[in-house]
Design a protein around this motif. Structure first.
Motif, PDB file in Angstrom:
ATOM      1  N   SER A  85      15.486  97.419   1.790  1.00  0.00           N
ATOM      2  CA  SER A  85      14.839  96.155   1.472  1.00  0.00           C
ATOM      3  C   SER A  85      15.605  94.937   2.002  1.00  0.00           C
ATOM      4  O   SER A  85      15.194  94.308   2.985  1.00  0.00           O
ATOM      5  CB  SER A  85      14.665  96.106  -0.043  1.00  0.00           C
ATOM      6  OG  SER A  85      14.001  94.996  -0.463  1.00  0.00           O
ATOM      7  N   ASN A  86      16.715  94.574   1.367  1.00  0.00           N
ATOM      8  CA  ASN A  86      17.435  93.374   1.811  1.00  0.00           C
ATOM      9  C   ASN A  86      17.938  93.470   3.241  1.00  0.00           C
ATOM     10  O   ASN A  86      17.834  92.498   3.996  1.00  0.00           O
ATOM     11  CB  ASN A  86      18.597  93.062   0.853  1.00  0.00           C
ATOM     12  CG  ASN A  86      18.121  92.329  -0.377  1.00  0.00           C
ATOM     13  OD1 ASN A  86      17.002  91.820  -0.402  1.00  0.00           O
ATOM     14  ND2 ASN A  86      18.951  92.272  -1.404  1.00  0.00           N
ATOM     15  N   CYS A 105      17.369  90.262  -4.063  1.00  0.00           N
ATOM     16  CA  CYS A 105      15.906  90.172  -4.109  1.00  0.00           C
ATOM     17  C   CYS A 105      15.449  90.025  -5.558  1.00  0.00           C
ATOM     18  O   CYS A 105      16.245  90.070  -6.487  1.00  0.00           O
ATOM     19  CB  CYS A 105      15.294  91.409  -3.461  1.00  0.00           C
ATOM     20  SG  CYS A 105      15.369  92.865  -4.489  1.00  0.00           S
ATOM     21  N   MET A 115      18.426  98.681  -8.433  1.00  0.00           N
ATOM     22  CA  MET A 115      17.026  98.361  -8.713  1.00  0.00           C
ATOM     23  C   MET A 115      16.133  98.846  -7.580  1.00  0.00           C
ATOM     24  O   MET A 115      14.912  98.756  -7.660  1.00  0.00           O
ATOM     25  CB  MET A 115      16.872  96.862  -8.934  1.00  0.00           C
ATOM     26  CG  MET A 115      17.529  96.384 -10.228  1.00  0.00           C
ATOM     27  SD  MET A 115      16.733  97.058 -11.697  1.00  0.00           S
ATOM     28  CE  MET A 115      15.213  96.139 -11.702  1.00  0.00           C
ATOM     29  N   CYS A 116      16.749  99.289  -6.487  1.00  0.00           N
ATOM     30  CA  CYS A 116      16.036 100.059  -5.475  1.00  0.00           C
ATOM     31  C   CYS A 116      17.081 100.881  -4.751  1.00  0.00           C
ATOM     32  O   CYS A 116      18.223 100.974  -5.205  1.00  0.00           O
ATOM     33  CB  CYS A 116      15.193  99.179  -4.545  1.00  0.00           C
ATOM     34  SG  CYS A 116      16.051  98.471  -3.134  1.00  0.00           S
ATOM     35  N   CYS A 175      24.010  97.265  -7.153  1.00  0.00           N
ATOM     36  CA  CYS A 175      22.647  97.230  -7.682  1.00  0.00           C
ATOM     37  C   CYS A 175      22.006  98.626  -7.600  1.00  0.00           C
ATOM     38  O   CYS A 175      22.326  99.419  -6.724  1.00  0.00           O
ATOM     39  CB  CYS A 175      21.826  96.229  -6.876  1.00  0.00           C
ATOM     40  SG  CYS A 175      20.150  95.992  -7.513  1.00  0.00           S
ATOM     41  N   LYS A 233      13.884  92.088  -7.395  1.00  0.00           N
ATOM     42  CA  LYS A 233      14.208  93.277  -8.187  1.00  0.00           C
ATOM     43  C   LYS A 233      15.657  93.211  -8.659  1.00  0.00           C
ATOM     44  O   LYS A 233      15.959  93.481  -9.812  1.00  0.00           O
ATOM     45  CB  LYS A 233      14.031  94.552  -7.342  1.00  0.00           C
ATOM     46  CG  LYS A 233      12.669  94.754  -6.727  1.00  0.00           C
ATOM     47  CD  LYS A 233      12.573  96.090  -6.006  1.00  0.00           C
ATOM     48  CE  LYS A 233      13.416  96.203  -4.768  1.00  0.00           C
ATOM     49  NZ  LYS A 233      12.934  95.540  -3.568  1.00  0.00           N
ATOM     50  N   ARG A 242      21.263  99.668  -2.511  1.00  0.00           N
ATOM     51  CA  ARG A 242      22.639  99.649  -2.989  1.00  0.00           C
ATOM     52  C   ARG A 242      23.411  98.396  -2.552  1.00  0.00           C
ATOM     53  O   ARG A 242      24.502  98.460  -1.986  1.00  0.00           O
ATOM     54  CB  ARG A 242      23.370 100.934  -2.565  1.00  0.00           C
ATOM     55  CG  ARG A 242      22.815 102.160  -3.252  1.00  0.00           C
ATOM     56  CD  ARG A 242      23.011 103.412  -2.464  1.00  0.00           C
ATOM     57  NE  ARG A 242      22.171 103.406  -1.287  1.00  0.00           N
ATOM     58  CZ  ARG A 242      22.254 104.278  -0.293  1.00  0.00           C
ATOM     59  NH1 ARG A 242      23.152 105.215  -0.341  1.00  0.00           N
ATOM     60  NH2 ARG A 242      21.439 104.208   0.733  1.00  0.00           N
ATOM     61  N   CYS A 243      22.794  97.242  -2.823  1.00  0.00           N
ATOM     62  CA  CYS A 243      23.426  95.954  -2.527  1.00  0.00           C
ATOM     63  C   CYS A 243      24.575  95.700  -3.500  1.00  0.00           C
ATOM     64  O   CYS A 243      24.555  96.160  -4.641  1.00  0.00           O
ATOM     65  CB  CYS A 243      22.413  94.821  -2.682  1.00  0.00           C
ATOM     66  SG  CYS A 243      21.036  94.922  -1.534  1.00  0.00           S
TER      67      CYS A 243
HETATM   68  S1  SF4 Z   1      17.277  95.205  -2.162  1.00  0.00           S
HETATM   69 FE1  SF4 Z   1      17.161  94.194  -4.156  1.00  0.00          FE
HETATM   70  S2  SF4 Z   1      16.794  95.810  -5.656  1.00  0.00           S
HETATM   71 FE2  SF4 Z   1      17.431  96.796  -3.769  1.00  0.00          FE
HETATM   72  S3  SF4 Z   1      19.608  97.145  -4.087  1.00  0.00           S
HETATM   73 FE3  SF4 Z   1      19.344  95.180  -2.973  1.00  0.00          FE
HETATM   74  S4  SF4 Z   1      19.273  93.573  -4.571  1.00  0.00           S
HETATM   75 FE4  SF4 Z   1      18.980  95.580  -5.549  1.00  0.00          FE
END
Ligand code: SF4
Length: 958
Positions: free
Chosen positions: A189-190, A58, A25-26, A23, A60, A29-30
């Protein structure tokens, strides 16, 4: 009702193909699984096997589909034909675009490479972009760290060889007490959500120190609504209490820190405050058994931790620990003294200190895991102090943030809670000692036409001799990083590039080359002035003061209209990418990891991945690392080819996994032509579990240090000793006092002398100190919403439904004083500007603070949004209120509005006043101010959809 009467297909088959990737989107890097139907993206879910998110996704991340199909995507290279800002472009072919870029770059490189400023935003390929700039030969490169969180990174590295976030994480499974400072939701975030879930599930105590009670703070067991910019005072007061009560881990300090080092007491002399060393350079401590100074590394050392000792040359010296205790036991850090400024009651500070001590020392954790330390001493257990901390931008984005960050680490170290069970744990390849970290490159002899720089741009100075200054003592870099303005600016100062280039201070540049940085909007302080600088012309020549601007972005952001040449990028689902341990790692505490992105769909527009474009440009320019003998391309396959075949040092490349001819080597090994296939087969990541005996105390754990040296993470297996006392800081202080061969010019001396200190200090943030607190009594902050990541996220059709606009959140007590109700229009003013915004009243906020969500307000016409979008009419930025420089000082000089140590942009220092708009302005058709002219869309954007929807049916998506 019998459910079988109305069967629901809970897991419908939505795809005919599922690809794993990473990912974007932030910044977390999930790992994700992208479901495709007929070659179109149908659905995104978390990858349960991925080490970063373990399946968690998430809002996003799931909305990546709308990012990918955004109507704001650029679709063809553009050449400006009107004035900057007019939005008048013509479409050109890639051949022409690359020819233009090559000719502009080549002429700069052939004459004076420093006239190129190459700066990137939230770029996740910094291992490539920095190396490319090094090959080009300009000293002017950095990514966005200088305006984001360099204080955290630098404060951590100079203290314990690591830092928060990507470099460490709380021991979520064992921590019993978690103290978090100033963290918003879009960083880490996650992983933080998952960690907080574990803490709450186990009943561990979670205390959040944050002026605003939103996001993660909303679920804290205790909220401390601190006054912005005073966290350092609060932390030093906690240290005061712990030292007063004797609640510090002395054994830990003796083993792992420079607490026993002897410091020369010679006030007024050039060696005052430096460590006592023997002739081989070993730091000495006073041995209480032998009653003499002996090296710290002596295995039999029994150090004194206090006292004044006479050295053979007659000089006096004292241990670091005594200096530290003396500093923080001072009455200025008494909770009764700091309570008013911090907004935290003295009894609360005392109680928090007591709780930390009780958990650390009365609830220690023991793991039956033998290990051996760097001195060879064997330990049959791992004993931990289960207190963990985390901090981020709320600490970082103040002009006193470097010292505050160091203070938080000192607090952790006094409690003995770094890399122990229950404490803060490193993420590989960290920790690193200074022998494994570069110094910055870019001294005068390093910059020559058509010649690469001899080393990396960014690094860690050890004293004034490492600064990048010309023969007159002026900055070598356009952003003034590593100069007397900001000596330890280890991430550069992107926020200073445009103001300095516009002023021609320290010199003029020819070409500004940017990637993914919305500098004409939410990424700049003083937004309107920044736009003026980008469009300002020299009166004599009629040329723009910043003559040429190349910009690469995937979307029609507010910055695109101000560039001369646009190189349209792909989305993150259309390209190769690499999350490298050479860059910002994605490891966790248990193992080392890296990852890739690969194209899960092909671009349907005439766009190219920026990384491929950069490699192509490098080959066209003949950059030595990018061509072979005879001028042939070294990486004809572009970035994909580079990821596999580039070696930074023999055997060390972009990816640490599946190395060697057979793909079985890790860390080091020759390039493996099948490496990317192996990554894709493995879910697009690689993970190596660190041995159990190397689990904790890695700064001093022989097994870990040998593992890390074997992987190429560190130069050798020598320990990383924690710097409670920072000798490089003292060297700068001495220079500020006029000592040494490298002394600042008179106009910088006082600032250097005052703001460099070997032990953390607290001072009032600059932009707060320069205004009259009676006139501007409030602090103004931004927070990051969990559902968005900068301006990218706030143009996303799904995420806009969560935050379609923003309000100025104000404390209820303030609202009452000013007779402000929800939805009223108010004016907010600072020394730099005035904005008109809509208010919302809340209780969970520090009584002297107002705040809003970051980057939701947009400029009309940008991002291909409808012209009536709330982001244009009601949304707003605080940026207009924040000056990019401090007022002129007594020498007629304006410093950047930044931390004086690291150059970190001081976003959160601004002070404001609030007024309710008059009744005639409280109308339903009022709009936020300032309001800018509507940007004209370029020719290639699709028509703006009235309603953005997403329908997938067999046969294609629309
Ligand atoms: S926290 Fe959300 S937006 Fe950020 S990399 Fe993980 S899945 Fe993507």
């Amino acid at each position: 009702m019998d459910g079988s009467q109305h069967p629901v297909d809970k897991s419908p088959i939505v795809s005919d193909k599922v690809d794993t990737t990473t990912c974007y989107m932030c910044a977390c890097r999930c790992g994700i699984k992208v479901h495709l139907l007929d070659g179109k993206i149908r659905y995104i879910e978390g990858n349960p096997d991925h080490p970063v998110n373990k399946g968690v996704l998430c809002a996003k991340g799931s909305a990546g589909i709308m990012q990918h199909y955004s109507p704001a995507r650029l679709s063809k290279p553009l050449r400006r034909i009107g004035e900057r800002g007019s939005g008048e472009f013509k479409e050109i072919e890639w051949g022409e675009a690359l020819d233009i870029a090559t000719s502009w770059l080549a002429s700069v490189r052939a004459t004076d490479p420093k006239r190129l400023a190459f700066f990137t935003g939230r770029d996740q390929s910094q291992a490539l972009t920095s190396w490319w700039a090094q090959q080009f030969g300009t000293p002017n490169y950095a990514a966005h760290g200088g305006f984001c969180s360099v204080n955290m990174a630098t404060g951590g590295i100079y203290t314990f060889g690591s830092a928060f976030w990507e470099f460490s994480e709380p021991d979520w499974d064992n921590t019993k007490y978690f103290l978090m400072f100033g963290v918003a939701e879009d960083h880490d975030s996650n992983p933080i959500k998952m960690g907080l879930g574990k803490l709450k599930g186990r009943g561990a105590k979670y205390v959040s120190v944050n002026p605003v009670q939103t996001g993660y703070t909303a679920i804290a067991d205790e909220w401390l609504g601190i006054t912005p910019g005073t966290d350092g005072l609060f932390v030093m007061s906690l240290m005061h209490e712990l030292l007063r009560a004797g609640k510090v881990d002395v054994d830990y300090l003796i083993r792992y820190t420079n607490a026993p080092y002897l410091v020369i007491e010679n006030p007024g002399a050039a060696d005052h405050g430096l460590f006592v060393r023997d002739e081989d350079g070993n730091e000495l401590c006073w041995d209480r058994v032998r009653n003499m100074a002996v090296p710290f590394k002596d295995k039999t050392l029994k150090p004194e931790m206090k006292g004044t000792f006479e050295l053979p040359d007659g000089k006096k010296a004292r241990p670091v620990f005594e200096l530290l205790a003396e500093r923080y036991l001072d009455s200025q850090y008494n909770p009764d003294v700091v309570a008013y400024q911090t907004g935290i009651e003295a009894d609360t500070i005392r109680r928090i200190a007591a709780e930390l001590a009780e958990v650390a020392f009365e609830q220690e954790i023991t793991i039956d895991q033998p290990w051996t330390d760097w001195r060879g001493e064997k330990h049959d257990k791992m004993i931990g102090r289960p207190v963990a901390m985390h901090a981020m931008r709320g600490i970082s984005a103040h002009s006193n943030g470097f010292h505050t960050c160091r203070a938080i680490h000192l607090l952790q170290i006094l409690l003995g809670s770094i890399d122990c069970p229950g404490g803060l744990r490193y993420k590989a390849p960290y920790p690193k000692g200074f022998n494994s970290l570069p110094k910055p490159t870019g001294q005068p002899g390093d910059i020559n036409p058509n010649t690469p720089l001899p080393g990396p741009h960014l690094g860690f100075v050890q004293g004034p001799e490492d600064l990048l200054l010309d023969d007159n003592g002026d900055p070598m870099r356009i952003d003034k990083a590593f100069s007397w303005d900001a000596p330890m600016a280890s991430h550069g100062m992107m926020h200073s590039v445009i103001p300095n280039a516009w002023k021609g201070d320290p010199y003029n540049i020819e070409l500004l080359f940017m990637y993914m940085a919305n500098m004409a909007w939410n990424s700049s302080m003083n937004t309107a002035d920044t736009i003026d600088m980008l469009t300002d012309k020299d009166e004599e020549t009629g040329e723009y003061k910043i003559p040429r601007i190349i910009y690469s972005d995937a979307f029609y952001s507010e910055t695109v209209p101000y560039a001369d040449l646009i190189l349209p990028d792909t989305t993150y689902l259309e390209r190769w990418d690499c999350m490298s341990t050479l860059d910002r790692p994605i490891s966790d505490a248990e193992g080392v990891a890296d990852a890739i992105r690969h194209p899960v769909v092909e671009p349907d527009r005439d766009v190219r991945p920026f990384q491929d474009v950069l490699i192509d440009l490098g080959s066209r320019l003949g950059l030595p690392g990018l061509i072979k003998e005879g001028g042939r391309k070294r990486y004809p396959g572009g970035y994909k080819d580079y990821i596999v075949n580039h070696e930074r040092a023999p055997g060390i490349g972009s990816l640490a996994g599946f190395r060697g001819k057979d793909g079985i080597e890790k860390g080091k090994g020759e390039p493996n032509p099948n490496q990317l296939d192996e990554y894709i087969k493995n879910g697009c990541f690689w993970y190596d579990k660190i041995p159990e005996e190397a689990s904790y105390f890695r700064h001093a754990n022989k097994a870990y240090l040998e593992y890390a040296a074997g992987m190429g993470f560190i130069k050798d297996a020598s320990p990383i000793i924690f710097n409670l006392y920072s000798e490089p800081q003292q060297k700068f202080k001495l220079a500020g006092q006029g000592h040494g061969d490298h002394v600042p010019p008179d106009e910088h001396k006082e600032r250097i002398e005052k703001h460099f200190d070997p032990l953390p200090i607290w001072y009032e943030p600059f932009d707060q100190a320069v205004v009259d607190a009676d006139e501007f009594p409030l602090h103004a902050l931004t927070q990051r919403p969990a559902a968005m990541y900068h301006s990218w996220g706030s143009q996303n059709a799904w995420l806009r439904q969560i935050h379609g606009t923003n309000r100025l959140y104000i404390p209820a007590s303030l609202a009452k004083r000013h007779d402000i109700q929800d939805e009223d229009w108010v004016y907010l003013s600072s020394r730099n500007g005035r904005i008109k915004v809509r208010a919302a009243v809340m209780t969970g906020v520090n009584s002297k603070t107002v705040w809003t969500w970051n980057a939701i307000g947009k400029r009309s016409g940008a991002w291909n949004l409808d012209e009536d979008s709330k982001e244009f009419t009601e949304g707003f930025l605080l940026n207009h209120l924040i000056d990019d420089s401090l007022p002129e000082n007594q020498h007629g000089y304006k410093y950047s509005n930044s931390d004086p140590v690291t150059g970190q942009a001081a976003w959160f220092d601004v002070r404001v006043k609030i007024e309710k708009a008059p009744p005639e302005e409280q109308t339903t058709d009022a709009i936020s101010e300032p309001h800018f002219d509507t940007l004209k869309p370029p020719p290639t954007l699709p028509d703006r959809p009235g309603v953005m929807g997403y329908v997938v049916k067999k046969g294609g998506a629309s």
